[in-house]
Design an enzyme around this catalytic site. Structure first.
Site, PDB file in Angstrom:
ATOM      1  N   CYS A  19       0.816  -1.228   0.000  1.00  0.00           N
ATOM      2  CA  CYS A  19       0.000   0.000   0.000  1.00  0.00           C
ATOM      3  C   CYS A  19       0.845   1.271   0.000  1.00  0.00           C
ATOM      4  CB  CYS A  19      -0.963  -0.008   1.176  1.00  0.00           C
ATOM      5  SG  CYS A  19      -2.045  -1.436   1.200  1.00  0.00           S
ATOM      6  N   HIS A  54      -2.915   7.205   2.583  1.00  0.00           N
ATOM      7  CA  HIS A  54      -3.400   5.927   2.065  1.00  0.00           C
ATOM      8  C   HIS A  54      -4.775   5.657   2.673  1.00  0.00           C
ATOM      9  CE1 HIS A  54      -4.006   1.839   1.108  1.00  0.00           C
ATOM     10  NE2 HIS A  54      -3.687   1.365   2.294  1.00  0.00           N
ATOM     11  N   ASN A 104     -10.231  -0.027   0.346  1.00  0.00           N
ATOM     12  CA  ASN A 104      -8.769   0.095   0.312  1.00  0.00           C
ATOM     13  C   ASN A 104      -8.261  -0.434  -1.034  1.00  0.00           C
ATOM     14  OD1 ASN A 104      -6.017  -0.283   0.590  1.00  0.00           O
ATOM     15  ND2 ASN A 104      -6.135  -1.188   2.630  1.00  0.00           N
TER      16      ASN A 104
HETATM   17  O1  UT7 Z   1      -3.525  -1.164   3.659  1.00  0.00           O
HETATM   18  C1  UT7 Z   1      -3.320  -1.839   4.869  1.00  0.00           C
HETATM   19  C2  UT7 Z   1      -4.398  -2.853   5.015  1.00  0.00           C
HETATM   20  N1  UT7 Z   1      -4.889  -3.126   6.299  1.00  0.00           N
HETATM   21  C3  UT7 Z   1      -5.494  -2.274   7.167  1.00  0.00           C
HETATM   22  O2  UT7 Z   1      -5.516  -1.095   7.016  1.00  0.00           O
HETATM   23  C4  UT7 Z   1      -6.149  -2.883   8.360  1.00  0.00           C
HETATM   24  C5  UT7 Z   1      -6.041  -2.087   9.609  1.00  0.00           C
HETATM   25  N2  UT7 Z   1      -6.919  -2.652  10.606  1.00  0.00           N
HETATM   26  C6  UT7 Z   1      -8.236  -2.373  10.617  1.00  0.00           C
HETATM   27  O3  UT7 Z   1      -8.724  -1.595   9.811  1.00  0.00           O
HETATM   28  C7  UT7 Z   1      -9.081  -3.016  11.679  1.00  0.00           C
HETATM   29  O4  UT7 Z   1      -8.277  -3.711  12.597  1.00  0.00           O
HETATM   30  C8  UT7 Z   1     -10.131  -3.984  11.078  1.00  0.00           C
HETATM   31  C9  UT7 Z   1     -11.210  -3.178  10.346  1.00  0.00           C
HETATM   32  C10 UT7 Z   1      -9.490  -4.957  10.104  1.00  0.00           C
HETATM   33  C11 UT7 Z   1     -10.811  -4.776  12.182  1.00  0.00           C
HETATM   34  O5  UT7 Z   1     -11.375  -3.899  13.149  1.00  0.00           O
HETATM   35  P1  UT7 Z   1     -11.221  -4.232  14.704  1.00  0.00           P
HETATM   36  O6  UT7 Z   1     -11.968  -3.187  15.411  1.00  0.00           O
HETATM   37  O7  UT7 Z   1      -9.756  -4.342  14.960  1.00  0.00           O
HETATM   38  O8  UT7 Z   1     -11.997  -5.603  14.801  1.00  0.00           O
HETATM   39  P2  UT7 Z   1     -11.470  -7.021  15.319  1.00  0.00           P
HETATM   40  O9  UT7 Z   1     -10.486  -7.579  14.346  1.00  0.00           O
HETATM   41  O10 UT7 Z   1     -11.052  -6.866  16.729  1.00  0.00           O
HETATM   42  O11 UT7 Z   1     -12.782  -7.871  15.272  1.00  0.00           O
HETATM   43  C12 UT7 Z   1     -13.830  -7.644  16.189  1.00  0.00           C
HETATM   44  C13 UT7 Z   1     -14.896  -8.698  15.950  1.00  0.00           C
HETATM   45  C14 UT7 Z   1     -14.355 -10.117  15.962  1.00  0.00           C
HETATM   46  O12 UT7 Z   1     -15.329 -10.926  16.607  1.00  0.00           O
HETATM   47  P3  UT7 Z   1     -15.120 -11.378  18.132  1.00  0.00           P
HETATM   48  O13 UT7 Z   1     -13.841 -12.177  18.130  1.00  0.00           O
HETATM   49  O14 UT7 Z   1     -15.010 -10.124  18.926  1.00  0.00           O
HETATM   50  O15 UT7 Z   1     -16.347 -12.178  18.408  1.00  0.00           O
HETATM   51  C15 UT7 Z   1     -14.319 -10.467  14.505  1.00  0.00           C
HETATM   52  O16 UT7 Z   1     -14.473 -11.863  14.263  1.00  0.00           O
HETATM   53  O17 UT7 Z   1     -15.500  -8.501  14.663  1.00  0.00           O
HETATM   54  C16 UT7 Z   1     -15.503  -9.741  13.946  1.00  0.00           C
HETATM   55  N3  UT7 Z   1     -15.371  -9.443  12.542  1.00  0.00           N
HETATM   56  C17 UT7 Z   1     -16.428  -9.179  11.741  1.00  0.00           C
HETATM   57  N4  UT7 Z   1     -17.738  -9.103  11.976  1.00  0.00           N
HETATM   58  C18 UT7 Z   1     -18.551  -8.776  10.956  1.00  0.00           C
HETATM   59  C19 UT7 Z   1     -14.225  -9.373  11.804  1.00  0.00           C
HETATM   60  N5  UT7 Z   1     -14.542  -9.053  10.529  1.00  0.00           N
HETATM   61  C20 UT7 Z   1     -15.888  -8.923  10.471  1.00  0.00           C
HETATM   62  C21 UT7 Z   1     -16.771  -8.585   9.446  1.00  0.00           C
HETATM   63  N6  UT7 Z   1     -18.094  -8.535   9.732  1.00  0.00           N
HETATM   64  N7  UT7 Z   1     -16.383  -8.317   8.197  1.00  0.00           N
END
Ligand code: UT7
Length: 320
Positions: A114, A242, A272
């Site tokens: 990215c 980005h 993204n």
């Molecule tokens: O260009 C670089 C690319 N990458 C990035 O920029 C990613 C940077 N990170 C992020 O943007 C965030 O960390 C995410 C958007 C990927 C995730 O957000 P988060 O607030 O860190 O969520 P999490 O990973 O802690 O997930 C929270 C919950 C989990 O469930 P439990 O374990 O709490 O029951 C996940 O399984 O949300 C669940 N979850 C979803 N639920 C519905 C994860 N993905 C999804 C989804 N829909 N798509």
């Protein structure tokens, strides 16, 4: 250091719009989760006949047209991408062929995930400095939809296809600063081929923590470079980050204490697009009349690798 400026920019996205509700029919997710965690509402995915190369050709052709320069004057072609149609030939080589660009110039792809477009601008600057010609074509383009595991809701809802191209001009007097860095490793974000890692894999939380460290650091480091010009953030017209997550950009804004309207966001409708996100945002700014001749810009990115980078550069507008 010899400077460069951006002469013109053009963006592109595929025709198929995919909303969060559409994604919820593919994986167990919902509009509310995606919107509140990321700010994304929709993205575009390529369909038959559309690809990283076809989009790169179209955006490059438009950027060249907007630049007002002759294609014989192009001194390098660089495409930042991790999703080219082929491992080789490069996207850049296929753009060169399609547009009939000169043969006696360097033509290559750059992989810095990215952060790729930032890295490509810096590579372009160096190649122009070492070569005889004045202009370069720098592309950031991705077709990530074909590299996403559409059963993995933690990644597939985040990304989209698209990007853009810019014509750069070398200029002794031009304002140009760069900051580039990397912390190599495959633990946090990885994309391989022909094995378990053939899809995008990511520890989202770790990437988030890395991003909110890397982006403000790039901006601070750019402002701190001593090149004889005293420049503060208030002298900058647009900061283009980005476009990965709205909350990451909000964090950068908060740390900067600057007017949030200076920090462009368009990830709500593109998701993204990795190396494509910054030229796509620049193109939207240009087409909406917000990016004007003489504007000073900070462009800043982070990505897999891990990599990070930022440039301070001005927008010149075409020669026409
Ligand atoms: O260009 C670089 C690319 N990458 C990035 O920029 C990613 C940077 N990170 C992020 O943007 C965030 O960390 C995410 C958007 C990927 C995730 O957000 P988060 O607030 O860190 O969520 P999490 O990973 O802690 O997930 C929270 C919950 C989990 O469930 P439990 O374990 O709490 O029951 C996940 O399984 O949300 C669940 N979850 C979803 N639920 C519905 C994860 N993905 C999804 C989804 N829909 N798509």
């Amino acid at each position: 250091m010899q400077g460069i400026k951006i002469l013109s920019v053009a963006g592109i996205h595929p025709s198929k719009k995919v909303t969060n509700d559409d994604m919820s029919r593919i994986v167990e997710t919902d509009d509310e989760w995606i919107r509140t965690r990321t700010g994304i509402q929709s993205r575009y995915f390529c369909e038959d006949g559309e690809s990283c190369v076809s989009m790169a050709i179209e955006a490059s052709s438009k950027a060249l047209e907007r630049s007002g320069i002759s294609k014989e004057d192009i001194g390098c072609v660089i495409c930042a991408t991790i999703s080219g149609d082929y491992a080789t030939p490069s996207v850049a080589c296929l753009v060169q062929q399609a547009l009939g660009l000169p043969e006696d110039i360097p033509v290559l792809d750059v992989n810095a995930a990215c952060s790729g477009f930032i890295y490509a601008l810096c590579v372009g600057r160096g190649l122009l400095e070492g070569g005889g010609k004045k202009y370069g074509l720098v592309i950031g383009m991705e077709q990530l939809s074909r590299l996403l595991d559409m059963t993995d809701r933690t990644t597939c809802v985040l990304f989209g296809d698209g990007g853009g191209a810019a014509v750069i001009e070398k200029d002794e007097e031009a304002l140009f600063r760069q900051v580039l860095g990397a912390r190599g490793g495959k633990e946090i974000s990885c994309l391989g081929a022909g094995n378990d890692e053939s899809f995008v894999q990511m520890d989202g939380k770790a990437v988030f923590r890395f991003a909110v460290w890397a982006m403000p650091k790039c901006i601070d480091d750019l402002l701190a470079i001593n090149d004889g010009n005293s420049i503060t953030l208030s002298d900058i017209d647009h900061v283009v980050c980005h476009q990965a997550n709205s909350r990451i950009i909000d964090h950068v804004v908060k740390k900067s204490k600057e007017d949030p309207s200076k920090f462009y966001k368009n990830l709500d409708h593109f998701g993204n697009t990795s190396a494509g996100s910054i030229p796509l945002a620049l193109s939207e700014l240009y087409e909406s009349g917000q990016l004007k001749k003489g504007n000073k810009l900070i462009l800043v990115g982070f990505g897999a690798g891990l990599t990070w980078g930022g440039v301070m550069i001005s927008f010149e507008g075409g020669k026409a």
